[in-house]
Scaffold this motif. Sequence first.
Motif, PDB file in Angstrom:
ATOM      1  N   SER A  10       0.861  -1.187   0.000  1.00  0.00           N
ATOM      2  CA  SER A  10       0.000   0.000   0.000  1.00  0.00           C
ATOM      3  C   SER A  10       0.891   1.228   0.000  1.00  0.00           C
ATOM      4  CB  SER A  10      -0.910   0.002   1.226  1.00  0.00           C
ATOM      5  OG  SER A  10      -1.753  -1.131   1.208  1.00  0.00           O
ATOM      6  N   VAL A  11       0.734   2.055  -1.031  1.00  0.00           N
ATOM      7  CA  VAL A  11       1.623   3.207  -1.229  1.00  0.00           C
ATOM      8  C   VAL A  11       0.809   4.491  -1.170  1.00  0.00           C
ATOM      9  CG1 VAL A  11       3.230   4.335  -2.822  1.00  0.00           C
ATOM     10  CG2 VAL A  11       3.106   1.830  -2.745  1.00  0.00           C
ATOM     11  N   ASP A  12       1.331   5.470  -0.461  1.00  0.00           N
ATOM     12  CA  ASP A  12       0.694   6.781  -0.424  1.00  0.00           C
ATOM     13  C   ASP A  12       1.771   7.851  -0.535  1.00  0.00           C
ATOM     14  OD1 ASP A  12      -1.389   8.589  -0.366  1.00  0.00           O
ATOM     15  OD2 ASP A  12      -2.258   7.792   1.471  1.00  0.00           O
ATOM     16  N   TRP A  13       1.331   9.071  -0.763  1.00  0.00           N
ATOM     17  CA  TRP A  13       2.223  10.221  -0.850  1.00  0.00           C
ATOM     18  C   TRP A  13       1.961  11.088   0.356  1.00  0.00           C
ATOM     19  CZ3 TRP A  13       6.462  11.651  -3.205  1.00  0.00           C
ATOM     20  CH2 TRP A  13       6.822  12.986  -3.225  1.00  0.00           C
ATOM     21  N   MET A  14       3.000  11.359   1.138  1.00  0.00           N
ATOM     22  CA  MET A  14       2.876  12.170   2.340  1.00  0.00           C
ATOM     23  C   MET A  14       3.867  13.319   2.286  1.00  0.00           C
ATOM     24  SD  MET A  14       0.583  10.864   4.172  1.00  0.00           S
ATOM     25  CE  MET A  14      -0.312   9.363   4.380  1.00  0.00           C
ATOM     26  N   LEU A  78      -2.756   4.302  -3.026  1.00  0.00           N
ATOM     27  CA  LEU A  78      -3.947   4.655  -2.261  1.00  0.00           C
ATOM     28  C   LEU A  78      -4.532   6.001  -2.652  1.00  0.00           C
ATOM     29  CD1 LEU A  78      -2.764   3.436   1.254  1.00  0.00           C
ATOM     30  CD2 LEU A  78      -4.150   2.196  -0.433  1.00  0.00           C
ATOM     31  N   SER A  79      -3.679   6.953  -2.964  1.00  0.00           N
ATOM     32  CA  SER A  79      -4.163   8.283  -3.319  1.00  0.00           C
ATOM     33  C   SER A  79      -3.787   8.603  -4.762  1.00  0.00           C
ATOM     34  CB  SER A  79      -3.563   9.346  -2.394  1.00  0.00           C
ATOM     35  OG  SER A  79      -2.168   9.457  -2.617  1.00  0.00           O
ATOM     36  N   THR A  80      -4.514   9.540  -5.338  1.00  0.00           N
ATOM     37  CA  THR A  80      -4.193   9.984  -6.693  1.00  0.00           C
ATOM     38  C   THR A  80      -2.832  10.665  -6.707  1.00  0.00           C
ATOM     39  OG1 THR A  80      -6.538  10.193  -7.163  1.00  0.00           O
ATOM     40  CG2 THR A  80      -5.037  11.332  -8.655  1.00  0.00           C
ATOM     41  N   ALA A  81      -2.489  11.351  -5.624  1.00  0.00           N
ATOM     42  CA  ALA A  81      -1.162  11.979  -5.540  1.00  0.00           C
ATOM     43  C   ALA A  81      -0.074  10.920  -5.676  1.00  0.00           C
ATOM     44  CB  ALA A  81      -1.018  12.733  -4.220  1.00  0.00           C
ATOM     45  N   HIS A 109      -2.493  19.931  -8.964  1.00  0.00           N
ATOM     46  CA  HIS A 109      -3.195  19.991  -7.668  1.00  0.00           C
ATOM     47  C   HIS A 109      -3.416  18.589  -7.113  1.00  0.00           C
ATOM     48  CE1 HIS A 109      -3.811  24.254  -7.484  1.00  0.00           C
ATOM     49  NE2 HIS A 109      -4.513  24.293  -8.609  1.00  0.00           N
ATOM     50  N   TYR A 110      -3.789  17.650  -7.987  1.00  0.00           N
ATOM     51  CA  TYR A 110      -3.970  16.261  -7.543  1.00  0.00           C
ATOM     52  C   TYR A 110      -2.651  15.658  -7.090  1.00  0.00           C
ATOM     53  CZ  TYR A 110      -8.508  16.415 -10.045  1.00  0.00           C
ATOM     54  OH  TYR A 110      -9.768  16.723 -10.489  1.00  0.00           O
ATOM     55  N   ALA A 111      -1.593  15.886  -7.870  1.00  0.00           N
ATOM     56  CA  ALA A 111      -0.281  15.312  -7.572  1.00  0.00           C
ATOM     57  C   ALA A 111       0.278  15.823  -6.249  1.00  0.00           C
ATOM     58  CB  ALA A 111       0.704  15.608  -8.702  1.00  0.00           C
ATOM     59  N   ASN A 112      -0.046  17.048  -5.904  1.00  0.00           N
ATOM     60  CA  ASN A 112       0.472  17.640  -4.665  1.00  0.00           C
ATOM     61  C   ASN A 112      -0.492  17.537  -3.492  1.00  0.00           C
ATOM     62  OD1 ASN A 112       3.114  18.574  -5.553  1.00  0.00           O
ATOM     63  ND2 ASN A 112       1.933  19.787  -6.990  1.00  0.00           N
ATOM     64  N   GLN A 121     -12.721  11.135 -12.262  1.00  0.00           N
ATOM     65  CA  GLN A 121     -11.477  11.795 -12.672  1.00  0.00           C
ATOM     66  C   GLN A 121     -10.281  10.861 -12.470  1.00  0.00           C
ATOM     67  OE1 GLN A 121     -12.118  14.290 -14.678  1.00  0.00           O
ATOM     68  NE2 GLN A 121     -10.965  15.888 -13.637  1.00  0.00           N
ATOM     69  N   ARG A 122     -10.257  10.178 -11.327  1.00  0.00           N
ATOM     70  CA  ARG A 122      -9.161   9.233 -11.063  1.00  0.00           C
ATOM     71  C   ARG A 122      -9.148   8.153 -12.147  1.00  0.00           C
ATOM     72  NH1 ARG A 122      -5.718   7.059  -6.745  1.00  0.00           N
ATOM     73  NH2 ARG A 122      -5.424   4.848  -7.175  1.00  0.00           N
ATOM     74  N   LYS A 123     -10.332   7.684 -12.528  1.00  0.00           N
ATOM     75  CA  LYS A 123     -10.422   6.670 -13.582  1.00  0.00           C
ATOM     76  C   LYS A 123      -9.841   7.209 -14.890  1.00  0.00           C
ATOM     77  CE  LYS A 123     -13.582   3.602 -15.945  1.00  0.00           C
ATOM     78  NZ  LYS A 123     -14.954   3.207 -16.202  1.00  0.00           N
TER      79      LYS A 123
END
Length: 140
Positions: A10-14, A78-81, A109-112, A121-123
Amino acid sequence: MDKKEIIKVSVDWMDRNFCASLSDNVPGAIVITAKNIIELKREVEETLKFHVEGMLADGDEVPQWLAEGNYEFDYDYLSTAALIKACEPYASLAALSRATGINQRQLSHYANGIRHPRPEQRKRIVEGMHKIGRELLSVD
């Protein structure tokens, strides 16, 4: 050869780093952070090997498939970012904008993590990444 066990990552951007954790089929808690996705994937492999070696040295019970390295990783963003940041080494926001029809500023904006896209939109973003991949695969 036996079917490989799947370890979900599971990967997220923090803030300014990727962070990842491994699925429950791996005993113990493992959390990894890295500045980029390539480093994160390398760290996931190295950290898991180190973890298993330590468990074996301590006499802990380790599933045979894990001790033998009979597994593969399945990365879940996990997130679009996290999804967009993971693709940055391979596709710019400009290319992703062209492939999705979503303007580059919105993608930024999504990436950050400033904004979060609706599921539709994610799709579109995932489909755009797939489109870029298909185009690259078609090059002779």
